[in-house]
Design a protein around this motif. Sequence first.
Motif, mmCIF file in Angstrom:
data_model
loop_
_atom_site.group_PDB
_atom_site.id
_atom_site.type_symbol
_atom_site.label_atom_id
_atom_site.label_comp_id
_atom_site.label_asym_id
_atom_site.label_seq_id
_atom_site.Cartn_x
_atom_site.Cartn_y
_atom_site.Cartn_z
ATOM 1 N N PHE A 24 -6.869 -11.288 4.323
ATOM 2 C CA PHE A 24 -6.076 -11.849 3.148
ATOM 3 C C PHE A 24 -6.053 -10.442 2.303
ATOM 4 N N ARG A 25 -4.644 -9.923 2.167
ATOM 5 C CA ARG A 25 -4.125 -8.867 1.559
ATOM 6 C C ARG A 25 -2.858 -9.159 0.646
ATOM 7 N N ALA A 26 -3.206 -10.221 -0.058
ATOM 8 C CA ALA A 26 -2.441 -10.475 -1.107
ATOM 9 C C ALA A 26 -1.678 -9.512 -1.984
ATOM 10 N N ALA A 27 -2.444 -8.543 -2.505
ATOM 11 C CA ALA A 27 -2.170 -7.414 -3.422
ATOM 12 C C ALA A 27 -0.842 -6.747 -2.615
ATOM 13 N N ALA A 28 -1.241 -6.438 -1.513
ATOM 14 C CA ALA A 28 0.029 -5.396 -0.584
ATOM 15 C C ALA A 28 1.255 -5.988 -0.490
ATOM 16 N N ARG A 30 2.380 -8.758 -2.233
ATOM 17 C CA ARG A 30 3.183 -8.840 -3.248
ATOM 18 C C ARG A 30 3.861 -7.438 -3.701
ATOM 19 N N ASN A 31 3.073 -6.300 -3.567
ATOM 20 C CA ASN A 31 3.965 -5.068 -3.860
ATOM 21 C C ASN A 31 5.099 -5.003 -2.939
ATOM 22 N N LYS A 32 4.810 -4.982 -1.655
ATOM 23 C CA LYS A 32 6.123 -4.875 -0.962
ATOM 24 C C LYS A 32 7.210 -5.852 -1.304
ATOM 25 N N ALA A 33 6.812 -7.030 -1.646
ATOM 26 C CA ALA A 33 7.968 -8.057 -2.094
ATOM 27 C C ALA A 33 8.748 -7.431 -3.333
ATOM 28 N N VAL A 34 7.952 -6.778 -4.301
ATOM 29 C CA VAL A 34 8.524 -6.262 -5.631
ATOM 30 C C VAL A 34 9.454 -5.012 -5.373
ATOM 31 N N ALA A 35 9.019 -4.311 -4.342
ATOM 32 C CA ALA A 35 9.622 -3.158 -4.262
ATOM 33 C C ALA A 35 11.033 -3.504 -3.212
ATOM 34 N N ALA A 36 11.037 -4.484 -2.782
ATOM 35 C CA ALA A 36 12.329 -4.991 -1.967
ATOM 36 C C ALA A 36 13.390 -5.960 -2.920
ATOM 37 N N SER A 37 12.583 -6.267 -4.059
ATOM 38 C CA SER A 37 13.470 -6.899 -4.988
ATOM 39 C C SER A 37 14.393 -6.120 -6.181
ATOM 40 N N ASP A 152 -3.418 -3.641 -7.246
ATOM 41 C CA ASP A 152 -4.370 -2.727 -6.760
ATOM 42 C C ASP A 152 -4.600 -3.253 -5.223
ATOM 43 N N GLU A 153 -3.953 -2.494 -4.405
ATOM 44 C CA GLU A 153 -4.244 -2.909 -2.901
ATOM 45 C C GLU A 153 -5.622 -2.645 -2.527
ATOM 46 N N ASP A 154 -6.585 -2.017 -2.891
ATOM 47 C CA ASP A 154 -7.946 -1.963 -2.770
ATOM 48 C C ASP A 154 -8.672 -3.149 -2.706
ATOM 49 N N PHE A 155 -7.997 -4.438 -3.408
ATOM 50 C CA PHE A 155 -8.434 -5.751 -3.377
ATOM 51 C C PHE A 155 -8.065 -6.196 -2.116
ATOM 52 N N ILE A 156 -9.108 -6.252 -1.070
ATOM 53 C CA ILE A 156 -8.952 -6.840 0.287
ATOM 54 C C ILE A 156 -9.776 -8.050 0.435
ATOM 55 N N GLY A 157 -9.525 -9.228 0.656
ATOM 56 C CA GLY A 157 -10.328 -10.320 0.669
ATOM 57 C C GLY A 157 -10.070 -11.169 -0.300
ATOM 58 N N TRP A 158 -10.380 -12.532 -0.372
ATOM 59 C CA TRP A 158 -9.887 -13.158 -1.470
ATOM 60 C C TRP A 158 -10.740 -13.056 -2.625
ATOM 61 N N GLY A 159 -9.866 -13.168 -3.591
ATOM 62 C CA GLY A 159 -10.460 -13.189 -5.007
ATOM 63 C C GLY A 159 -10.321 -11.981 -6.048
ATOM 64 N N HIS A 160 -9.742 -12.376 -7.141
ATOM 65 C CA HIS A 160 -9.582 -11.549 -8.554
ATOM 66 C C HIS A 160 -8.567 -10.466 -8.339
ATOM 67 N N GLU A 161 -7.930 -10.287 -7.523
ATOM 68 C CA GLU A 161 -6.798 -9.157 -7.578
ATOM 69 C C GLU A 161 -5.826 -9.392 -8.779
#
Length: 217
Positions: A24-28, A30-37, A152-161
């Motif tokens: 689970f790396r949702a933060a990462a 999302r950041n990549k998607a924004v960078a491409a937008s 914050d891509e330090d949030f790895i694993g589900w929850g609270h990012e």
Amino acid sequence: MLIESLAKQTDLTIRHIWQPDEGFRAAAIRNKAVAASTGDYLIFLDGDCVPQRDFVAQHRRLAEKGYLVTGSQILLRCDFTHKALSSKIKIHETSRFVWLLERMRRNVNKFLPLLKIPVGLLRKNKPHSLRGVKSCNLAVWRKDFQHIHGFDEDFIGWGHEDRDFVVRLYQAGLKRKHGFFATEIFHLWHPPADRHAEAENLQKVKNKIQLLKSIRL
């Protein structure tokens, strides 16, 4: 691939951004998607959610400088989700009357948010609340996203990012605007994600909250 084929059926620009499945790396992503937008305003929606037809229009209507907008979700039960998918029910086109019936059958957890009720200043009555914050239905200006360096891509694993993201937006001076009775989405049931990292992630958020006494979990 499906996304590429769908992109050929619309005049909209669709970019497919992906990353290897390494947990689970949702933060990462999302950041990549924004960078491409390229847009000035960012609207987030998760892949397990179905928006109403006016989802983007409602978010655009509520967009305001100095605010992020957060919306809620209507949860579909397991059996009803399987039925909707197998029968290819067009959830985004289903009438409110049908949703009222499904609520009475307890196939969804709520109905009232589907009513487009003007709530005026109530949208801003809890400017620093974290209750109900979910990145599956959230909008923010690009410049504000970039100011806090995104998720914050330090949030790895589900929850609270998502809570961490909003806490840092508050720290940067933004306020919250509620999208209820406007931007609600339908959340399809699926088996819960592994939550082994939730406690650690929550503690990270609590540490940051100490800087803002007005924020409450």
